[in-house]
Design an enzyme around this catalytic site. Structure first.
Site, PDB file in Angstrom:
ATOM      1  N   GLU A 128     -14.217 -34.505  13.502  1.00 22.55           N
ATOM      2  CA  GLU A 128     -14.966 -34.908  14.696  1.00 22.55           C
ATOM      3  C   GLU A 128     -16.081 -35.894  14.356  1.00 22.55           C
ATOM      4  OE1 GLU A 128     -17.352 -32.607  18.307  1.00 22.55           O
ATOM      5  OE2 GLU A 128     -17.433 -31.816  16.264  1.00 22.55           O
TER       6      GLU A 128
ATOM      7  N   ARG B   6     -25.475 -22.640  29.988  1.00 23.31           N
ATOM      8  CA  ARG B   6     -24.094 -23.157  30.076  1.00 23.31           C
ATOM      9  C   ARG B   6     -23.143 -22.009  29.746  1.00 23.31           C
ATOM     10  NH1 ARG B   6     -24.070 -26.969  25.365  1.00 23.31           N
ATOM     11  NH2 ARG B   6     -25.577 -25.400  24.687  1.00 23.31           N
TER      12      ARG B   6
ATOM     13  N   GLN C  33     -19.761 -36.779  32.329  1.00 20.80           N
ATOM     14  CA  GLN C  33     -20.012 -37.271  30.977  1.00 20.80           C
ATOM     15  C   GLN C  33     -20.101 -38.790  31.067  1.00 20.80           C
ATOM     16  OE1 GLN C  33     -17.152 -35.875  28.012  1.00 20.80           O
ATOM     17  NE2 GLN C  33     -18.751 -34.725  26.985  1.00 20.80           N
TER      18      GLN C  33
ATOM     19  N   ASP D 298     -25.002 -33.895  22.644  1.00 21.68           N
ATOM     20  CA  ASP D 298     -25.596 -32.564  22.608  1.00 21.68           C
ATOM     21  C   ASP D 298     -25.412 -31.977  21.212  1.00 21.68           C
ATOM     22  OD1 ASP D 298     -22.896 -32.803  23.456  1.00 21.68           O
ATOM     23  OD2 ASP D 298     -22.879 -30.767  24.237  1.00 21.68           O
TER      24      ASP D 298
ATOM     25  N   GLU E  47     -24.244 -26.599  17.102  1.00 23.23           N
ATOM     26  CA  GLU E  47     -24.095 -25.212  17.538  1.00 23.23           C
ATOM     27  C   GLU E  47     -22.704 -24.650  17.281  1.00 23.23           C
ATOM     28  OE1 GLU E  47     -23.091 -25.780  22.277  1.00 23.23           O
ATOM     29  OE2 GLU E  47     -25.182 -25.665  21.686  1.00 23.23           O
TER      30      GLU E  47
END
Length: 594
Positions: free
Chosen positions: A547, A309, A244, A345, A562
């Site tokens: 978040e 993933r 990351q 993402d 997602e």
């Protein structure tokens, strides 16, 4: 390593020790890169347990349906008995004519053979936590804001965890990876330490005077480098194929500024040299030749994975379902994983067609922010090397930082827009070869990342430059009612409009603040006040830190993406505390929405 103890060796030996480490690391990384195929790229295999849990995830979607379905939960389960026994029992479950398993049978199987997701990460009482640290946020004069800040501070206790003994004793039963010490998790579905989140967690821990907790997080991340050669996306077996945004050196720098912990620097420096090589060799390194025929080496995201993933396999397969060619599917899966490596993402920032996620092209983009983070790493390594008396390494990395600054300005800077723009390569470009720079390949869409070089003193110390960039930011449309939007495109992806994210606010605010411009500093404080206010109001409405936030509406948390909106939340907590430490809050300034 014992030979790095400053009690055993005089500092005069450090230049030779670190030069040896640097050369050894380069040889190891380059040797491994030679085995990677230039056509398909590297793939780091996952574990048999992850493979089976992915099968369970797909079966559960068919059985339970899509409502409130979180694919990550299934790959975070841990076994009660060995994998072969579990697979045996799964294969024996009754199925109907279409091969489906009933809700009752699958629910009982999961209860009988698995511990709950996240049960292998147990609560850890942080020993350095006190309800109100001495000297906590001295500039916060407003009693309402101080009471709230203490509540946010107390959330560190809720988010503190350690790996259970079962992970250490039977690692093959878990996707959670063993760690040497306690961690702070982001919260909600993210039941493991994550890499770049941890920088802003640590910034908050500094305000909370929780230095031991911060050092433990860093020690865990260093252990990844010792084991894998780079810091993983997170502490899960399914994250070993990507990293990351590289902010470990920045974390260590923040801790050192507060504590002067020389032992931590000595322990970390060899690992940072290894991480630096990971981001600057092989698949992550691309060379661009500018219009003056000067060559510039810059970094890109590139995951070592070309399959769905595991934590989002059902989602990735659904996206890929309209791609008919298998090799094109593999390419798409690599782009998806590489976008996850970016931390963004997902976002239209990485898409050739902003309405079609299958046009992700992250591996063909040189990102502004990644190269800012690598520049920060170069500056930090130079600083640490000087601290330990290794002047040769310090000089080498200072030179590297100047080289990268020139590259950032040459490849990314756009004099007409007064922004740094991501650089895109043409479809089919062979990036192992030097690429000729073309002005048309800069991405002219507005993203908050276009302003992140300001975070680095090499840029924010240029008063004339800051004046231009501030004016560009003001007119960009990104500065909204309660913060900076991630983009101007409302795509439904979470790293797009109208979402604002704590890390992006903080880096831009801090860059403006560090400049010598009074106007820029005033803008920084204005954005900080708006951001603190929306966090406060949302907390009072929902009882949680979030978040991400909707920057168009005070007190409204963000959405899209997602998974459902998450609470907790590590980096949001950290940024609020860091901003309150920096700016404070006057007694007579209202905190409610204006």
């Amino acid at each position: 390593m014992a030979f790095f103890s400053h009690n055993s060796y005089p500092f005069t030996l450090f230049p030779f020790i670190f030069l040896f480490m640097l050369l050894t690391t380069m040889n190891i990384v380059n040797a491994s890169l030679e085995t990677w195929s230039a056509d398909t790229g590297p793939v780091i295999p996952t574990t048999p347990l992850v493979n089976f849990l992915q099968t369970l995830q797909e079966t559960s979607l068919k059985t339970f349906g899509p409502k409130n379905f979180d694919p990550k939960m299934y790959v975070d389960l841990s076994l009660k008995s060995n994998l072969s026994t579990t697979i045996d029992a799964f294969d024996k479950l009754p199925r109907n004519a279409t091969g489906a398993i009933s809700v009752l049978d699958l629910s009982k199987f999961i209860d009988d053979y698995f511990e709950g997701a996240g049960d292998d990460l147990v609560y850890a009482d942080p020993l350095d936590f006190v309800p109100e640290p001495e000297g906590f946020l001295p500039k916060v004069e407003n009693s309402q804001v101080r009471a709230w800040a203490l509540e946010v501070h107390s959330l560190w206790k809720n988010l503190s965890r350690k790996v259970s003994d079962s992970v250490l004793n039977r690692p093959e039963f878990h996707t959670l990876l063993p760690l040497p010490g306690p961690v702070v998790i982001p919260g909600s579905r993210f039941k493991e330490v994550n890499y770049w989140d941890s920088y802003w967690v640590i910034r908050g821990l500094m305000a909370s005077k929780m230095y031991a907790t911060a050092k433990s997080i860093v020690t865990n991340l260093i252990s990844f480098i010792d084991t894998y050669g780079y810091v993983l996306n997170g502490a899960r077996a399914y994250y070993t194929n990507r990293s990351q945004p590289p902010l470990l050196s920045a974390m260590i720098h923040e801790i050192y500024k507060r504590t002067g912990d020389l032992k931590l620097v000595i322990k970390a420096l060899p690992a940072l040299l290894k991480e630096y090589q990971f981001w600057n060799t092989g698949i992550h390194s691309v060379t661009v030749q500018d219009s003056q025929a000067s060559s510039h080496k810059l970094s890109r995201y590139y995951a070592m994975w070309n399959k769905p993933r595991p934590e989002s396999a059902t989602i990735d397969k659904a996206f890929a379902s309209k791609i008919l060619n298998d090799s094109e599917k593999q390419h798409f899966y690599r782009e998806v994983a590489s976008t996850a490596e970016s931390g963004w993402d997902f976002s239209t920032r990485w898409m050739r067609n902003t309405s079609d996620i299958t046009t992700l092209t992250t591996t063909s983009i040189l990102p502004v922010d990644l190269n800012v983070f690598v520049l920060r790493m170069e500056l930090d390594i130079a600083f640490f090397a000087k601290v330990v008396g290794d002047n040769r390494t310090a000089k080498s990395f200072l030179k590297a930082s100047q080289t990268r600054k020139r590259a950032i300005n040459s490849v990314f800077w756009n004099e007409e827009k007064w922004q740094w723009l991501d650089y895109w390569f043409d479809n089919g470009a062979t990036l192992e070869e030097c690429q000729a720079w073309q002005a048309s390949n800069q991405n002219h869409r507005a993203y908050a990342s276009n302003y992140l070089p300001l975070w680095i003193d090499l840029f924010n110390s240029d008063t004339c430059l800051v004046k231009k960039v501030k004016k560009s930011l003001e007119s960009s449309g990104l500065v909204c009612a309660v913060g900076i939007a991630t983009s101007l495109i409302n795509s439904g992806n979470q790293w797009d409009y109208p979402n604002g994210w704590a890390p992006l606010q903080h880096m831009i605010i801090e860059g403006l603040l560090r400049s010598g411009s009074e106007e820029a500093r005033a803008m920084a404080e204005d954005i900080a006040v708006r951001w603190i206010r929306t966090n406060y109001v949302a907390y009072k409405k929902t009882g949680a830190m979030h978040e991400k936030y909707n920057v168009e509406k005070c007190g409204d948390f963000g959405g899209g993406g997602e998974y459902i909106p998450q609470t907790g939340f590590g980096w949001s907590n950290g940024v609020v505390l860091a901003l309150l430490e920096e700016f404070g809050w006057p007694r007579d300034l209202k905190i409610d929405c204006q």
